[in-house]
Every structure is written in C-alpha cells, then in structure tokens.
Design a protein around this motif. Structure first.
Motif, PDB file in Angstrom:
ATOM      1  N   GLU A 114      14.723  85.050  60.866  1.00 57.42           N
ATOM      2  CA  GLU A 114      13.422  85.272  60.229  1.00 57.42           C
ATOM      3  C   GLU A 114      13.153  84.228  59.153  1.00 57.42           C
ATOM      4  O   GLU A 114      12.044  83.712  59.034  1.00 57.42           O
ATOM      5  N   THR A 115      14.159  83.903  58.377  1.00 56.74           N
ATOM      6  CA  THR A 115      14.015  82.879  57.337  1.00 56.74           C
ATOM      7  C   THR A 115      13.714  81.519  57.970  1.00 56.74           C
ATOM      8  O   THR A 115      12.845  80.783  57.495  1.00 56.74           O
ATOM      9  N   GLU A 116      14.405  81.195  59.049  1.00 51.04           N
ATOM     10  CA  GLU A 116      14.169  79.935  59.760  1.00 51.04           C
ATOM     11  C   GLU A 116      12.745  79.891  60.318  1.00 51.04           C
ATOM     12  O   GLU A 116      12.038  78.890  60.193  1.00 51.04           O
ATOM     13  N   ARG A 117      12.306  81.006  60.911  1.00 45.49           N
ATOM     14  CA  ARG A 117      10.950  81.094  61.468  1.00 45.49           C
ATOM     15  C   ARG A 117       9.900  80.851  60.378  1.00 45.49           C
ATOM     16  O   ARG A 117       8.954  80.093  60.567  1.00 45.49           O
ATOM     17  N   ARG A 118      10.085  81.499  59.242  1.00 49.44           N
ATOM     18  CA  ARG A 118       9.136  81.332  58.127  1.00 49.44           C
ATOM     19  C   ARG A 118       9.104  79.893  57.629  1.00 49.44           C
ATOM     20  O   ARG A 118       8.036  79.345  57.367  1.00 49.44           O
ATOM     21  N   LEU A 124       5.086  73.473  59.234  1.00 50.36           N
ATOM     22  CA  LEU A 124       4.059  73.059  60.194  1.00 50.36           C
ATOM     23  C   LEU A 124       2.660  73.235  59.613  1.00 50.36           C
ATOM     24  O   LEU A 124       1.794  72.378  59.778  1.00 50.36           O
ATOM     25  N   ARG A 125       2.455  74.341  58.929  1.00 51.72           N
ATOM     26  CA  ARG A 125       1.151  74.626  58.333  1.00 51.72           C
ATOM     27  C   ARG A 125       0.817  73.596  57.254  1.00 51.72           C
ATOM     28  O   ARG A 125      -0.285  73.075  57.194  1.00 51.72           O
ATOM     29  N   GLU A 126       1.785  73.292  56.411  1.00 50.09           N
ATOM     30  CA  GLU A 126       1.527  72.390  55.285  1.00 50.09           C
ATOM     31  C   GLU A 126       1.529  70.917  55.680  1.00 50.09           C
ATOM     32  O   GLU A 126       0.803  70.126  55.088  1.00 50.09           O
ATOM     33  N   GLU A 127       2.341  70.548  56.656  1.00 47.29           N
ATOM     34  CA  GLU A 127       2.438  69.140  57.048  1.00 47.29           C
ATOM     35  C   GLU A 127       1.458  68.755  58.155  1.00 47.29           C
ATOM     36  O   GLU A 127       1.046  67.612  58.238  1.00 47.29           O
ATOM     37  N   GLY A 128       1.131  69.700  59.027  1.00 46.46           N
ATOM     38  CA  GLY A 128       0.136  69.438  60.054  1.00 46.46           C
ATOM     39  C   GLY A 128       0.642  68.749  61.305  1.00 46.46           C
ATOM     40  O   GLY A 128      -0.088  68.615  62.267  1.00 46.46           O
ATOM     41  N   SER A 129       1.876  68.262  61.309  1.00 45.36           N
ATOM     42  CA  SER A 129       2.431  67.650  62.517  1.00 45.36           C
ATOM     43  C   SER A 129       3.904  68.007  62.632  1.00 45.36           C
ATOM     44  O   SER A 129       4.581  68.273  61.634  1.00 45.36           O
ATOM     45  N   ILE A 130       4.397  67.957  63.862  1.00 46.29           N
ATOM     46  CA  ILE A 130       5.793  68.317  64.112  1.00 46.29           C
ATOM     47  C   ILE A 130       6.735  67.292  63.479  1.00 46.29           C
ATOM     48  O   ILE A 130       7.731  67.648  62.861  1.00 46.29           O
ATOM     49  N   LEU A 144      13.745  70.394  65.828  1.00 45.73           N
ATOM     50  CA  LEU A 144      12.605  71.237  65.468  1.00 45.73           C
ATOM     51  C   LEU A 144      11.912  71.764  66.717  1.00 45.73           C
ATOM     52  O   LEU A 144      11.547  72.942  66.786  1.00 45.73           O
ATOM     53  N   LEU A 145      11.745  70.934  67.725  1.00 42.64           N
ATOM     54  CA  LEU A 145      11.122  71.388  68.972  1.00 42.64           C
ATOM     55  C   LEU A 145      11.939  72.514  69.614  1.00 42.64           C
ATOM     56  O   LEU A 145      11.377  73.506  70.088  1.00 42.64           O
ATOM     57  N   ARG A 146      13.270  72.384  69.622  1.00 43.55           N
ATOM     58  CA  ARG A 146      14.126  73.436  70.188  1.00 43.55           C
ATOM     59  C   ARG A 146      13.997  74.733  69.392  1.00 43.55           C
ATOM     60  O   ARG A 146      13.916  75.818  69.963  1.00 43.55           O
ATOM     61  N   LYS A 147      13.977  74.616  68.074  1.00 40.40           N
ATOM     62  CA  LYS A 147      13.867  75.804  67.225  1.00 40.40           C
ATOM     63  C   LYS A 147      12.488  76.459  67.391  1.00 40.40           C
ATOM     64  O   LYS A 147      12.378  77.689  67.391  1.00 40.40           O
ATOM     65  N   MET A 148      11.449  75.650  67.540  1.00 34.84           N
ATOM     66  CA  MET A 148      10.112  76.202  67.766  1.00 34.84           C
ATOM     67  C   MET A 148      10.080  76.972  69.087  1.00 34.84           C
ATOM     68  O   MET A 148       9.502  78.054  69.167  1.00 34.84           O
ATOM     69  N   LYS A 150      12.696  78.327  70.600  1.00 35.50           N
ATOM     70  CA  LYS A 150      13.553  79.502  70.414  1.00 35.50           C
ATOM     71  C   LYS A 150      12.780  80.646  69.760  1.00 35.50           C
ATOM     72  O   LYS A 150      12.914  81.810  70.152  1.00 35.50           O
ATOM     73  N   HIS A 151      11.959  80.324  68.763  1.00 35.25           N
ATOM     74  CA  HIS A 151      11.233  81.346  67.993  1.00 35.25           C
ATOM     75  C   HIS A 151       9.829  81.608  68.528  1.00 35.25           C
ATOM     76  O   HIS A 151       9.095  82.417  67.953  1.00 35.25           O
ATOM     77  N   GLY A 152       9.431  80.904  69.589  1.00 39.26           N
ATOM     78  CA  GLY A 152       8.099  81.104  70.155  1.00 39.26           C
ATOM     79  C   GLY A 152       6.972  80.623  69.259  1.00 39.26           C
ATOM     80  O   GLY A 152       5.900  81.205  69.230  1.00 39.26           O
ATOM     81  N   ILE A 153       7.228  79.542  68.530  1.00 39.92           N
ATOM     82  CA  ILE A 153       6.229  78.991  67.600  1.00 39.92           C
ATOM     83  C   ILE A 153       5.494  77.865  68.294  1.00 39.92           C
ATOM     84  O   ILE A 153       6.096  76.947  68.830  1.00 39.92           O
ATOM     85  N   GLU A 154       4.182  77.948  68.270  1.00 38.32           N
ATOM     86  CA  GLU A 154       3.340  76.886  68.822  1.00 38.32           C
ATOM     87  C   GLU A 154       2.523  76.284  67.714  1.00 38.32           C
ATOM     88  O   GLU A 154       2.116  76.984  66.792  1.00 38.32           O
ATOM     89  N   ILE A 155       2.246  74.994  67.807  1.00 44.30           N
ATOM     90  CA  ILE A 155       1.421  74.338  66.792  1.00 44.30           C
ATOM     91  C   ILE A 155      -0.030  74.386  67.245  1.00 44.30           C
ATOM     92  O   ILE A 155      -0.324  74.244  68.435  1.00 44.30           O
ATOM     93  N   ASP A 156      -0.930  74.652  66.299  1.00 44.93           N
ATOM     94  CA  ASP A 156      -2.361  74.670  66.613  1.00 44.93           C
ATOM     95  C   ASP A 156      -2.829  73.256  66.862  1.00 44.93           C
ATOM     96  O   ASP A 156      -2.583  72.357  66.062  1.00 44.93           O
ATOM     97  N   ARG A 157      -3.514  73.064  67.941  1.00 46.14           N
ATOM     98  CA  ARG A 157      -4.013  71.726  68.289  1.00 46.14           C
ATOM     99  C   ARG A 157      -5.534  71.696  68.234  1.00 46.14           C
ATOM    100  O   ARG A 157      -6.203  71.340  69.174  1.00 46.14           O
ATOM    101  N   ASP A 158      -6.093  72.121  67.115  1.00 44.76           N
ATOM    102  CA  ASP A 158      -7.561  72.169  66.940  1.00 44.76           C
ATOM    103  C   ASP A 158      -8.116  70.855  66.497  1.00 44.76           C
ATOM    104  O   ASP A 158      -7.593  70.033  65.904  1.00 44.76           O
TER     105      ASP A 158
END
Length: 158
Positions: A114-118, A124-130, A144-148, A150-158
């Motif tokens: 949970e700490t890693e996910r947060r 990602l939110r603050e930096e804007g890129s992987i 980072l891609l592997r951890k994303m 693993k945790h089901g995290i996707e980056i917004d591509r708006d």
C-alpha cells in the motif's frame, strides 16, 4: 426524511430511496450502506460524474465510528466523490484516521504494498511522466513499469 437518488453499486439504474437522518454511531451496516450509496448517487447525479467505492474502501467507511453523527459521514462521502479523479475511490483517498485503522489490521506485506502504491501514484501525479516519476523514486524506468503493472496503476494520457 431525506430523499436521495440511489442505484445498484455497479449499474446506472437509479431509483428513489428515503433515508432518515440520525445517528450513525451504531453498527447498523445496512443503514450506513444505504446512506453512503444514497449520498454518493446524489452527488454523482448533481455533478454528472461516476464514482464507485472499492470493496476495501466501503468496508473502511462502514466500520468506522462517526462521532459527528450523519453529517460527518455525508461530508466525507461528498468530499471523496468530488475530489477523487477517476471512477474508483480507493482507501488511499480516505482521511488518514481511516487509513491508519486499516494499516494496523493489515500484514506487513500488505502495508508495504500500500505504501509503494501510494508513493508511485503520488510521483506520477506530481511529475506527470513515468520517466520523471522513476527518477524521483530513484528506481529504473523498467522497475517502475513492473511495479505499476503489479499494482494495476495506469497513467492518465489526457
């Protein structure tokens, strides 16, 4: 009596329900569940948004003692619905006092995950890129891609 819009948790079917204001200090989870669903649907309808609680988040909301009566729970639901980006409201969006209760009951591995996910979401939110987030977290881009994944995290591509 309070009238609000409700719907089944995973559907867009709406119907009218009556909820009587009062204390939510008791452990009446069916009453709390109706209240949370009613308030969530009212906010979603008003702001034309779709928000859903993950089962873990809903469990934390329903099992907390609310010393502030119904208003505290309602304000919390409203705040979560309008402040969270994306459809799903996860435990990391909850106030710290609700998260702490959850963390104490989880295993060490669950707490680390949970700490890693947060940390990943925040970077990602603050930096804007992987790539920038990986640099900030002091790990490789591939890690980072592997951890994303693993945790089901996707980056917004708006």
């Amino acid at each position: 009596m309070h009238e609000g819009l409700t719907r089944n948790w995973g559907t867009a079917v709406c119907c009218t329900s009556k909820i009587t204001p009062g204390s939510v200090r008791t452990r009446d989870s069916s009453r709390r569940r109706k209240l949370v669903k009613s308030d969530r649907n009212k906010i979603c309808h008003e702001f034309q948004i779709v928000r859903r609680f993950t089962p873990e988040t809903l469990d934390l909301l329903l099992n907390h003692d609310y010393p502030g009566n119904v208003r505290e729970l309602r304000n919390l639901v409203e705040g979560l619905c309008v402040s969270v980006e994306g459809e799903w409201i996860t435990p990391d969006a909850l106030p710290i006092y609700l998260q702490k209760r959850h963390e104490h009951s989880a295993s060490l591995k669950a707490q680390i995950d949970e700490t890693e996910r947060r940390a990943i979401r925040q970077a990602l939110r603050e930096e804007g890129s992987i790539r920038k987030a990986a640099k900030r977290l002091q790990i490789s881009h591939a890690t980072l891609l592997r951890k994303m994944q693993k945790h089901g995290i996707e980056i917004d591509r708006d």
